[in-house]
Write a protein that holds these residues in place. Structure first.
Motif, PDB file in Angstrom:
ATOM      1  N   THR A  10       0.847  -1.187   0.000  1.00 20.41           N
ATOM      2  CA  THR A  10       0.000   0.000   0.000  1.00 20.41           C
ATOM      3  C   THR A  10       0.883   1.237   0.000  1.00 20.41           C
ATOM      4  OG1 THR A  10      -0.154   0.027   2.408  1.00 20.41           O
ATOM      5  CG2 THR A  10      -1.904  -1.136   1.233  1.00 20.41           C
ATOM      6  N   LEU A  11       0.360   2.286  -0.626  1.00 22.11           N
ATOM      7  CA  LEU A  11       1.044   3.568  -0.691  1.00 22.11           C
ATOM      8  C   LEU A  11       0.133   4.641  -0.128  1.00 22.11           C
ATOM      9  CD1 LEU A  11       2.350   3.383  -4.381  1.00 22.11           C
ATOM     10  CD2 LEU A  11       3.552   2.674  -2.298  1.00 22.11           C
ATOM     11  N   SER A  12       0.705   5.596   0.585  1.00 19.78           N
ATOM     12  CA  SER A  12      -0.075   6.739   1.043  1.00 19.78           C
ATOM     13  C   SER A  12       0.792   7.990   0.985  1.00 19.78           C
ATOM     14  CB  SER A  12      -0.627   6.515   2.455  1.00 19.78           C
ATOM     15  OG  SER A  12       0.420   6.343   3.379  1.00 19.78           O
ATOM     16  N   TRP A  13       0.131   9.108   0.761  1.00 13.58           N
ATOM     17  CA  TRP A  13       0.775  10.416   0.691  1.00 13.58           C
ATOM     18  C   TRP A  13       0.251  11.240   1.859  1.00 13.58           C
ATOM     19  CZ3 TRP A  13      -0.413   7.290  -3.267  1.00 13.58           C
ATOM     20  CH2 TRP A  13       0.582   7.053  -4.222  1.00 13.58           C
ATOM     21  N   PRO A  14       0.926  11.156   3.015  1.00 15.07           N
ATOM     22  CA  PRO A  14       0.406  11.803   4.227  1.00 15.07           C
ATOM     23  C   PRO A  14       0.548  13.318   4.194  1.00 15.07           C
ATOM     24  CG  PRO A  14       2.546  10.860   4.652  1.00 15.07           C
ATOM     25  CD  PRO A  14       2.176  10.456   3.247  1.00 15.07           C
ATOM     26  N   GLU A  15      -0.380  13.961   4.833  1.00 14.64           N
ATOM     27  CA  GLU A  15      -0.347  15.410   5.030  1.00 14.64           C
ATOM     28  C   GLU A  15      -0.230  15.666   6.525  1.00 14.64           C
ATOM     29  OE1 GLU A  15      -0.189  17.758   2.756  1.00 14.64           O
ATOM     30  OE2 GLU A  15      -0.297  16.299   1.124  1.00 14.64           O
ATOM     31  N   PRO A  16       0.629  16.582   6.940  1.00 16.51           N
ATOM     32  CA  PRO A  16       0.793  16.840   8.371  1.00 16.51           C
ATOM     33  C   PRO A  16      -0.453  17.502   8.965  1.00 16.51           C
ATOM     34  CG  PRO A  16       2.034  18.440   7.091  1.00 16.51           C
ATOM     35  CD  PRO A  16       1.479  17.439   6.109  1.00 16.51           C
ATOM     36  N   LEU A  17      -0.732  17.172  10.192  1.00 16.93           N
ATOM     37  CA  LEU A  17      -1.823  17.832  10.902  1.00 16.93           C
ATOM     38  C   LEU A  17      -1.422  19.246  11.290  1.00 16.93           C
ATOM     39  CD1 LEU A  17      -3.038  14.886  13.134  1.00 16.93           C
ATOM     40  CD2 LEU A  17      -4.090  15.775  11.050  1.00 16.93           C
ATOM     41  N   ALA A  18      -0.127  19.454  11.462  1.00 18.23           N
ATOM     42  CA  ALA A  18       0.411  20.786  11.769  1.00 18.23           C
ATOM     43  C   ALA A  18       1.887  20.774  11.397  1.00 18.23           C
ATOM     44  CB  ALA A  18       0.240  21.106  13.251  1.00 18.23           C
ATOM     45  N   GLY A  19       2.433  21.913  11.161  1.00 20.69           N
ATOM     46  CA  GLY A  19       3.859  22.019  10.880  1.00 20.69           C
ATOM     47  C   GLY A  19       4.218  21.710   9.440  1.00 20.69           C
ATOM     48  N   LEU A  47       5.882  10.233   0.911  1.00 19.71           N
ATOM     49  CA  LEU A  47       5.257   8.951   0.577  1.00 19.71           C
ATOM     50  C   LEU A  47       5.586   7.932   1.648  1.00 19.71           C
ATOM     51  CD1 LEU A  47       3.874   7.002  -1.507  1.00 19.71           C
ATOM     52  CD2 LEU A  47       6.163   6.627  -2.450  1.00 19.71           C
ATOM     53  N   VAL A  48       4.580   7.122   1.986  1.00 21.09           N
ATOM     54  CA  VAL A  48       4.781   5.989   2.883  1.00 21.09           C
ATOM     55  C   VAL A  48       4.362   4.733   2.118  1.00 21.09           C
ATOM     56  CG1 VAL A  48       4.123   4.868   5.045  1.00 21.09           C
ATOM     57  CG2 VAL A  48       4.341   7.371   4.944  1.00 21.09           C
ATOM     58  N   ALA A  49       5.295   3.808   1.994  1.00 21.14           N
ATOM     59  CA  ALA A  49       5.008   2.515   1.357  1.00 21.14           C
ATOM     60  C   ALA A  49       5.006   1.449   2.446  1.00 21.14           C
ATOM     61  CB  ALA A  49       6.067   2.191   0.317  1.00 21.14           C
ATOM     62  N   GLN A  50       3.995   0.581   2.416  1.00 18.05           N
ATOM     63  CA  GLN A  50       3.911  -0.502   3.386  1.00 18.05           C
ATOM     64  C   GLN A  50       3.841  -1.820   2.627  1.00 18.05           C
ATOM     65  OE1 GLN A  50       0.558   1.030   5.786  1.00 18.05           O
ATOM     66  NE2 GLN A  50       2.074   1.228   7.417  1.00 18.05           N
ATOM     67  N   LEU A  51       4.771  -2.712   2.934  1.00 21.97           N
ATOM     68  CA  LEU A  51       4.859  -4.017   2.291  1.00 21.97           C
ATOM     69  C   LEU A  51       4.536  -5.063   3.340  1.00 21.97           C
ATOM     70  CD1 LEU A  51       6.772  -1.957   0.828  1.00 21.97           C
ATOM     71  CD2 LEU A  51       8.070  -3.928   0.083  1.00 21.97           C
ATOM     72  N   ASP A  52       3.488  -5.830   3.108  1.00 23.56           N
ATOM     73  CA  ASP A  52       3.032  -6.817   4.080  1.00 23.56           C
ATOM     74  C   ASP A  52       3.392  -8.231   3.644  1.00 23.56           C
ATOM     75  OD1 ASP A  52       1.950  -4.814   5.626  1.00 23.56           O
ATOM     76  OD2 ASP A  52      -0.095  -5.111   4.921  1.00 23.56           O
ATOM     77  N   PHE A  53       3.761  -9.040   4.651  1.00 17.07           N
ATOM     78  CA  PHE A  53       4.128 -10.438   4.444  1.00 17.07           C
ATOM     79  C   PHE A  53       3.379 -11.278   5.471  1.00 17.07           C
ATOM     80  CE2 PHE A  53       7.448  -7.748   2.926  1.00 17.07           C
ATOM     81  CZ  PHE A  53       7.827  -8.324   1.722  1.00 17.07           C
ATOM     82  N   ALA A  54       2.994 -12.485   5.086  1.00 13.73           N
ATOM     83  CA  ALA A  54       2.177 -13.333   5.956  1.00 13.73           C
ATOM     84  C   ALA A  54       2.942 -13.816   7.186  1.00 13.73           C
ATOM     85  CB  ALA A  54       1.633 -14.527   5.178  1.00 13.73           C
ATOM     86  N   THR A  55       4.234 -14.021   7.056  1.00 13.40           N
ATOM     87  CA  THR A  55       5.011 -14.548   8.179  1.00 13.40           C
ATOM     88  C   THR A  55       6.333 -13.804   8.289  1.00 13.40           C
ATOM     89  OG1 THR A  55       6.199 -16.200   6.876  1.00 13.40           O
ATOM     90  CG2 THR A  55       4.044 -16.874   7.787  1.00 13.40           C
ATOM     91  N   ALA A  56       6.952 -13.930   9.444  1.00  9.19           N
ATOM     92  CA  ALA A  56       8.281 -13.356   9.646  1.00  9.19           C
ATOM     93  C   ALA A  56       9.281 -14.013   8.697  1.00  9.19           C
ATOM     94  CB  ALA A  56       8.714 -13.531  11.098  1.00  9.19           C
TER      95      ALA A  56
END
Length: 120
Positions: A59-68, A74-83
């Motif tokens: 998943t990819l997301s483009w976060p916006e700061p709440l302040a500052g 960009l934040v990329a999250q890579l998920d795997f079923a097991t360690a």
């Protein structure tokens, strides 16, 4: 090492009974040219990530700061079923190639990994 989870009812209790996912999170700093970075990331980097062995989701997301000031583009999250799947991916030639490509994007990045716990 898995964390001890408290006993309770509801969706979180059901999720706690499931095997946890394991995640790599990559935070990319704000690039000089965000549009160019995004185009290159999607066209060049995402296919490399899709080639990682054991990848369950990305998943990819483009976060916006709440302040500052905005410091993460960009934040990329890579998920795997097991360690084990995560460790296999980290040691793979595909990850080495993705890492070389990420460095070529010219944007500082921070990488984290860990177990995902669903709490709600």
């Amino acid at each position: 090492m898995a964390r001890a989870r408290p006993a309770h009812n509801g969706p979180a209790a059901r999720a706690a009974e499931e095997k946890p996912m394991h995640r790599v999170t990559v935070q990319y700093a704000v690039p000089t040219d965000p549009a160019d970075f995004d185009a290159r990331y999607r066209a060049e980097h995402v296919p490399l990530v899709h080639a990682l062995p054991g990848l369950a989701a990305c998943t990819l997301s483009w976060p916006e700061p709440l302040a500052g000031e905005k410091v993460v583009h960009l934040v990329a999250q890579l998920d795997f079923a097991t360690a084990e799947d995560l460790q296999t991916a980290l040691r793979s030639p595909a990850m080495a190639e993705a890492g070389r490509h990420a460095a070529s994007l010219g944007v500082p990045a921070s990488m984290f990994m860990g177990e995902v716990e669903t709490v709600a």
